[in-house]
Design a protein around this motif. Structure first.
Motif, PDB file in Angstrom:
ATOM      1  N   ALA A  36      45.379  27.381  21.506  1.00 37.25           N
ATOM      2  CA  ALA A  36      45.806  26.692  22.721  1.00 37.25           C
ATOM      3  C   ALA A  36      46.552  27.668  23.630  1.00 37.25           C
ATOM      4  CB  ALA A  36      46.715  25.522  22.386  1.00 37.25           C
ATOM      5  N   ILE A  37      46.345  27.543  24.928  1.00 30.06           N
ATOM      6  CA  ILE A  37      47.035  28.409  25.880  1.00 30.06           C
ATOM      7  C   ILE A  37      48.515  28.031  25.923  1.00 30.06           C
ATOM      8  CG2 ILE A  37      47.272  29.033  28.317  1.00 30.06           C
ATOM      9  CD1 ILE A  37      44.268  28.683  28.625  1.00 30.06           C
ATOM     10  N   LYS A  38      49.373  29.030  25.710  1.00 26.65           N
ATOM     11  CA  LYS A  38      50.828  28.834  25.796  1.00 26.65           C
ATOM     12  C   LYS A  38      51.315  29.169  27.200  1.00 26.65           C
ATOM     13  CE  LYS A  38      53.323  28.436  22.623  1.00 26.65           C
ATOM     14  NZ  LYS A  38      54.066  27.335  22.109  1.00 26.65           N
ATOM     15  N   THR A  39      50.885  30.325  27.726  1.00 26.23           N
ATOM     16  CA  THR A  39      51.265  30.705  29.074  1.00 26.23           C
ATOM     17  C   THR A  39      50.063  31.321  29.796  1.00 26.23           C
ATOM     18  OG1 THR A  39      52.005  32.939  28.479  1.00 26.23           O
ATOM     19  CG2 THR A  39      53.662  31.194  28.449  1.00 26.23           C
ATOM     20  N   LEU A  40      50.057  31.138  31.095  1.00 25.89           N
ATOM     21  CA  LEU A  40      49.046  31.712  31.963  1.00 25.89           C
ATOM     22  C   LEU A  40      49.774  32.267  33.172  1.00 25.89           C
ATOM     23  CD1 LEU A  40      46.170  32.192  33.082  1.00 25.89           C
ATOM     24  CD2 LEU A  40      46.219  29.828  33.898  1.00 25.89           C
ATOM     25  N   THR A  41      49.606  33.563  33.418  1.00 18.38           N
ATOM     26  CA  THR A  41      50.244  34.203  34.565  1.00 18.38           C
ATOM     27  C   THR A  41      49.152  34.762  35.459  1.00 18.38           C
ATOM     28  OG1 THR A  41      52.068  34.856  33.122  1.00 18.38           O
ATOM     29  CG2 THR A  41      51.929  35.933  35.258  1.00 18.38           C
ATOM     30  N   ILE A  42      49.219  34.406  36.740  1.00 14.82           N
ATOM     31  CA  ILE A  42      48.262  34.896  37.725  1.00 14.82           C
ATOM     32  C   ILE A  42      49.044  35.596  38.828  1.00 14.82           C
ATOM     33  CG2 ILE A  42      46.475  34.258  39.387  1.00 14.82           C
ATOM     34  CD1 ILE A  42      45.911  31.776  37.649  1.00 14.82           C
ATOM     35  N   ASP A  43      48.687  36.843  39.076  1.00 18.50           N
ATOM     36  CA  ASP A  43      49.335  37.610  40.140  1.00 18.50           C
ATOM     37  C   ASP A  43      49.132  36.876  41.466  1.00 18.50           C
ATOM     38  OD1 ASP A  43      49.711  39.561  42.286  1.00 18.50           O
ATOM     39  OD2 ASP A  43      49.797  41.054  40.680  1.00 18.50           O
ATOM     40  N   PRO A  44      50.199  36.678  42.226  1.00 16.84           N
ATOM     41  CA  PRO A  44      50.087  35.959  43.504  1.00 16.84           C
ATOM     42  C   PRO A  44      49.068  36.574  44.479  1.00 16.84           C
ATOM     43  CG  PRO A  44      52.384  36.265  42.929  1.00 16.84           C
ATOM     44  CD  PRO A  44      51.582  37.034  41.928  1.00 16.84           C
ATOM     45  N   LYS A  45      48.778  37.856  44.314  1.00 17.81           N
ATOM     46  CA  LYS A  45      47.800  38.497  45.192  1.00 17.81           C
ATOM     47  C   LYS A  45      46.413  37.878  45.045  1.00 17.81           C
ATOM     48  CE  LYS A  45      50.137  42.802  44.453  1.00 17.81           C
ATOM     49  NZ  LYS A  45      50.025  44.031  43.707  1.00 17.81           N
ATOM     50  N   LEU A  46      46.167  37.199  43.940  1.00 12.13           N
ATOM     51  CA  LEU A  46      44.861  36.585  43.701  1.00 12.13           C
ATOM     52  C   LEU A  46      44.747  35.179  44.273  1.00 12.13           C
ATOM     53  CD1 LEU A  46      44.164  37.609  39.997  1.00 12.13           C
ATOM     54  CD2 LEU A  46      43.116  38.539  42.058  1.00 12.13           C
ATOM     55  N   MET A  47      45.769  34.688  44.891  1.00 12.50           N
ATOM     56  CA  MET A  47      45.784  33.287  45.281  1.00 12.50           C
ATOM     57  C   MET A  47      45.118  32.988  46.627  1.00 12.50           C
ATOM     58  SD  MET A  47      46.852  32.508  42.445  1.00 12.50           S
ATOM     59  CE  MET A  47      46.397  30.838  42.635  1.00 12.50           C
ATOM     60  N   ASN A  48      44.365  33.906  47.153  1.00 17.20           N
ATOM     61  CA  ASN A  48      43.571  33.653  48.349  1.00 17.20           C
ATOM     62  C   ASN A  48      42.504  32.613  47.985  1.00 17.20           C
ATOM     63  OD1 ASN A  48      41.666  33.710  50.417  1.00 17.20           O
ATOM     64  ND2 ASN A  48      41.797  35.930  50.683  1.00 17.20           N
ATOM     65  N   PRO A  49      42.404  31.523  48.711  1.00 16.70           N
ATOM     66  CA  PRO A  49      41.425  30.476  48.373  1.00 16.70           C
ATOM     67  C   PRO A  49      39.986  30.984  48.257  1.00 16.70           C
ATOM     68  CG  PRO A  49      42.908  29.708  50.090  1.00 16.70           C
ATOM     69  CD  PRO A  49      43.208  31.165  49.880  1.00 16.70           C
ATOM     70  N   ASP A  50      39.666  32.043  48.981  1.00 17.11           N
ATOM     71  CA  ASP A  50      38.323  32.593  48.899  1.00 17.11           C
ATOM     72  C   ASP A  50      38.053  33.254  47.547  1.00 17.11           C
ATOM     73  OD1 ASP A  50      37.873  31.767  51.499  1.00 17.11           O
ATOM     74  OD2 ASP A  50      38.476  33.705  52.356  1.00 17.11           O
ATOM     75  N   ASP A  51      39.111  33.534  46.794  1.00 16.37           N
ATOM     76  CA  ASP A  51      38.977  34.220  45.514  1.00 16.37           C
ATOM     77  C   ASP A  51      39.045  33.275  44.318  1.00 16.37           C
ATOM     78  OD1 ASP A  51      38.805  36.647  46.845  1.00 16.37           O
ATOM     79  OD2 ASP A  51      40.972  36.990  46.753  1.00 16.37           O
ATOM     80  N   ALA A  52      38.983  31.980  44.546  1.00 12.86           N
ATOM     81  CA  ALA A  52      39.154  31.005  43.467  1.00 12.86           C
ATOM     82  C   ALA A  52      38.156  31.223  42.332  1.00 12.86           C
ATOM     83  CB  ALA A  52      39.032  29.586  44.008  1.00 12.86           C
ATOM     84  N   ASP A  53      36.903  31.500  42.651  1.00 15.40           N
ATOM     85  CA  ASP A  53      35.903  31.724  41.598  1.00 15.40           C
ATOM     86  C   ASP A  53      36.223  32.966  40.787  1.00 15.40           C
ATOM     87  OD1 ASP A  53      34.478  29.458  42.268  1.00 15.40           O
ATOM     88  OD2 ASP A  53      33.043  30.535  43.549  1.00 15.40           O
ATOM     89  N   MET A  54      36.666  34.016  41.462  1.00 16.46           N
ATOM     90  CA  MET A  54      37.015  35.238  40.765  1.00 16.46           C
ATOM     91  C   MET A  54      38.209  35.005  39.834  1.00 16.46           C
ATOM     92  SD  MET A  54      38.241  38.963  42.165  1.00 16.46           S
ATOM     93  CE  MET A  54      39.797  38.325  42.754  1.00 16.46           C
ATOM     94  N   VAL A  55      39.204  34.272  40.310  1.00 13.73           N
ATOM     95  CA  VAL A  55      40.379  33.978  39.486  1.00 13.73           C
ATOM     96  C   VAL A  55      39.967  33.178  38.252  1.00 13.73           C
ATOM     97  CG1 VAL A  55      42.594  32.762  39.390  1.00 13.73           C
ATOM     98  CG2 VAL A  55      42.002  34.118  41.405  1.00 13.73           C
TER      99      VAL A  55
END
Length: 101
Positions: free
Chosen positions: A47-66
């Protein structure tokens, strides 16, 4: 070998398996993708305990890549967990006996 010896061996194997499973349950592994821009930590049950995503990836156009990077990071962490489980259980079970972990 008599039946009493077999029973003792079976009980010892059961105890060893239970100890290994308990140890595995508190194990955490991690995986990352995208040069560390996505980082996942999972527990011993997968089970996933933590998930960290760099804020630089939060462009809506990059949702599939994220989403793809999350999958890669999770799969890396899960593969590490499976390897730990396999290694910790390998010496406890007779050769040829397959267990579901």
């Amino acid at each position: 070998m008599n039946i009493n010896q077999l029973m003792k061996q079976a009980q010892q194997m059961q105890k060893s398996l239970a100890e290994a499973q308990s140890k595995l349950a508190v194990t955490e592994t991690e995986g990352s993708a995208g040069n560390g821009m996505v980082h996942v930590v999972i527990d011993g049950k997968g089970a996933i305990k933590t998930l960290t995503i760099d804020p630089k990836l939060m462009n809506p156009d990059d949702a599939d890549m994220v989403a793809d990077l999350v999958v890669v990071a999770f799969n890396e962490a899960k593969a590490k967990l499976d390897e730990i489980a396999s290694t910790s259980m390998s010496g406890l079970v007779p050769p040829g006996l397959k267990l579901p972990f």
